[in-house]
Enzyme design. Structure first.
Site, PDB file in Angstrom:
ATOM      1  N   MET A 194     120.257   6.123 -44.274  1.00  0.00           N
ATOM      2  CA  MET A 194     120.549   4.697 -44.486  1.00  0.00           C
ATOM      3  C   MET A 194     120.204   4.311 -45.933  1.00  0.00           C
ATOM      4  O   MET A 194     120.674   4.972 -46.850  1.00  0.00           O
ATOM      5  CB  MET A 194     119.868   3.850 -43.434  1.00  0.00           C
ATOM      6  CG  MET A 194     120.469   4.157 -42.051  1.00  0.00           C
ATOM      7  SD  MET A 194     120.084   2.939 -40.795  1.00  0.00           S
ATOM      8  CE  MET A 194     121.100   3.537 -39.445  1.00  0.00           C
ATOM      9  N   SER A 195     119.398   3.275 -46.137  1.00  0.00           N
ATOM     10  CA  SER A 195     119.265   2.768 -47.512  1.00  0.00           C
ATOM     11  C   SER A 195     118.507   3.688 -48.461  1.00  0.00           C
ATOM     12  O   SER A 195     118.491   3.432 -49.666  1.00  0.00           O
ATOM     13  CB  SER A 195     118.617   1.387 -47.505  1.00  0.00           C
ATOM     14  OG  SER A 195     119.486   0.471 -46.880  1.00  0.00           O
ATOM     15  N   VAL A 196     117.922   4.763 -47.944  1.00  0.00           N
ATOM     16  CA  VAL A 196     117.398   5.787 -48.855  1.00  0.00           C
ATOM     17  C   VAL A 196     118.547   6.326 -49.712  1.00  0.00           C
ATOM     18  O   VAL A 196     118.349   6.754 -50.848  1.00  0.00           O
ATOM     19  CB  VAL A 196     116.690   6.906 -48.051  1.00  0.00           C
ATOM     20  CG1 VAL A 196     116.386   8.117 -48.908  1.00  0.00           C
ATOM     21  CG2 VAL A 196     115.411   6.366 -47.403  1.00  0.00           C
TER      22      VAL A 196
END
Lengths: 392, 392
Positions: A110-112
């Protein structure tokens, strides 16, 4: 998902009813079985071994934000950990898997993902291919009539763009869902007539407020930056990440991106990696860009990220669990006495780097609450306690 | 598919208008970017090196079925080859890529998949987990009211089941398209109300004619066999192929299967592999199941395949280009003086094994005509000429 066929009440598929917790514990480790994906090839070179010096850190104690005494192991369960790998001084000291994850299966970051895109963008800045002071429209003239028409690349990299776009996962009308539907990351209702690709969606974004005034976390900035990265490198994100990072760091497995209906990777949240390769990347960054016997990311790129962004602009976003932090090139920077900085995903995915303690923690998780406020009060204290314990 | 975004007339997506040649030259090497897939893990062991002894066989002459003099190189272009790898006496003597394929990207194997499923089934027979003489319903009671209600496993393995199902790609009403839509291998029209999984589709199949009378090539047999394989092994096809073959043969890359909406792999046509790993598998079979220092497939499994099925039953299917051939455990067996046998895909995908010449040819292709009659008159003569040339 078990059985041939799986029983009707056990099926996990790409429909809203099937997307909730606890099914996410399976689906976050099996994204490619649900949607189209593009491979990040790990190349032909030897795998960079991760030296091991295992120790039982499960009992390391810490005190929760509400004063409760807990252990490192408690934290893992409380935050729905699917896998955690802790590296200290370049060695794996702890590695555990739960749920549906194992040591060779990619999990959604995800936002990693954004921190990968920010790092690639900063590498292209170092190459001279991107000028961070340039207007976005120098690279993406298509964005002239959008919120990005008068924004700079640096404002995109640091998310200080004034754009009407809500990231509130609790609001079904938030633009994050329009974005997800456009990119094929969410199923569409029959008769759906909205944007059908990330590109189309980005073209609809309108200005709200002014640029460069405040940090405002909006996934679309990562998509705009990913587009700039693709346009200036002439490569897909998958290929660029493979050539510039995955192959060089001796990754063990192919990673992959979710892609939309025209094959465009989600730069905002679509990367999937094994935990071990996430650890290799975290160690690369912790070591000033050097890993596997070579300088993979220019040292100045990492140094610039570590210096962080403007804490005053960050403070305006009001993150109660992140006092004094800032945001730079899509990394979260604590500005604390250990120089901690992080890549952060909404269900608890993390690259946590503590340079002073020579510590890198990577974690995949499927916390049912899509908010980092649900993780930070437990995880940050556990990580800090571990760092101090290791420094003794 | 090039550009960020690709120009409208260059987009290749998962819609019927976009599925035709020449776009297949790209899409057959990028299936995972279009649909959900499951990984066949290649494991952690060392890659089995393919020794090389390259020679230029491009000029090897042969005479076409219509009397035209051609060379091996001519054949490659005439049959829309995306990649070819020739192994002689265990060494790579020739390896070429065209179109959108390279040496590390998986290409769709289509019906070559069936030979993998047939081999896995035969391995489970050798294990004692499947009795080929047993009725299908011993393993799949769900199939009692279908064409398979009174068929045996062996009839499924050798495709002598009497089932109403047309494989005629030129007929838009043929059941092959219903099958493809059910499995998510073809897009569905809005309002589609038909079967949504392979399992559901298989449950609709009605008997036509009698079993065990004639070979009748019908992809659904491979799906039924895949189901039996999953049910009796307790593993998905992807995991079983990984554990029993991919890891053991020292595969270089992960392979993958297309999966339907409940994660079920297409055993009829959904496998994607690199050409090099297809060569490793072909060599494993040519060597009586032995490769990479171990017996991967029991020798008696390969011996049984090589003995072939009943040529009289095969002849009733009327394949003009395959006189005297037969079909056994989802392999095509020539019964010729070299003992040639093949795994065959509809657009020219092949594993061609000539035991007498110690020759294995693997090929991926995207011939615009979905019929092996478009390939065989050229390829079989070229392969035979090459074999004879190498035996001099």
């Amino acid at each position: 998902m078990q059985g041939f066929p799986p029983a009707a009440d056990k099926v996990i598929s790409f429909t809203p009813a099937s997307n909730g917790f606890p099914r996410t514990r399976w689906s976050f480790s099996h994204i490619r079985e649900l949607v189209p994906t593009a491979s990040v090839w790990h190349g032909r070179g030897p795998v960079a071994a991760l030296p091991r010096a295992e120790r039982d850190i499960g009992g390391v104690p810490f005190t929760d934000a509400d004063g409760t005494h807990r252990t490192f192991s408690d934290m893992l369960g409380l935050t729905y950990t699917d896998g955690i790998l802790v590296m200290h001084k370049g060695r794996v000291i702890y590695e555990k898997y739960f749920g549906a994850l194992d040591d060779h299966t990619p999990h959604i970051a995800m936002s990693v993902t954004k921190s990968f895109v920010g790092t690639l963008a900063a590498m292209l800045v170092a190459d001279g291919k991107i000028d961070p002071a340039a207007p976005v429209t120098r690279y993406l003239p298509e964005m002239a009539d959008t919120a990005y028409g008068d924004a700079t690349v640096r404002e995109v990299m640091d998310m200080t763009v004034g754009v009407k776009y809500s990231e509130n996962y609790a609001d079904p009308k938030a633009e994050i869902w329009d974005y997800s539907r456009a990119g094929g990351m969410m199923p569409r209702e029959p008769g759906y007539a909205g944007p059908k690709t990330f590109y189309e969606f980005l073209g609809t974004l309108k200005k709200e407020g002014e640029h460069d005034q405040a940090f405002a976390y909006k996934t679309v900035n990562a998509e705009v930056l990913a587009w700039i990265v693709k346009r200036t490198s002439g490569q897909s994100l998958a290929r660029l990440l493979s050539e510039r990072v995955w192959q060089k760091m001796g990754a063990e497995s192919d990673a992959y991106f979710m892609v939309d209906s025209v094959g465009s990777e989600s730069g905002g949240g679509g990367l999937n990696t094994t935990l071990r390769d996430l650890a290799r990347f975290g160690e690369t960054v912790r070591n000033g860009g050097r890993f596997n016997g070579q300088q993979i990311i220019p040292a100045e790129v990492v140094a610039d990220i570590r210096r962080g962004g403007d804490p005053a602009k960050f403070a305006k976003a009001g993150y109660a669990t992140l006092p004094g932090w800032s945001y730079r090139s899509m990394w979260w920077v604590s500005n604390d006495d250990h120089g901690v900085f992080e890549a952060r995903g909404i269900h608890g995915q993390r690259i946590y780097i503590d340079p002073k303690a020579e510590l890198t923690i990577v974690r995949y998780a499927s916390h049912p609450i899509a908010a980092n406020g649900a993780n930070d009060p437990v995880t940050h204290r556990a990580y800090r306690a571990l760092a101090l314990s290791l420094m003794k």
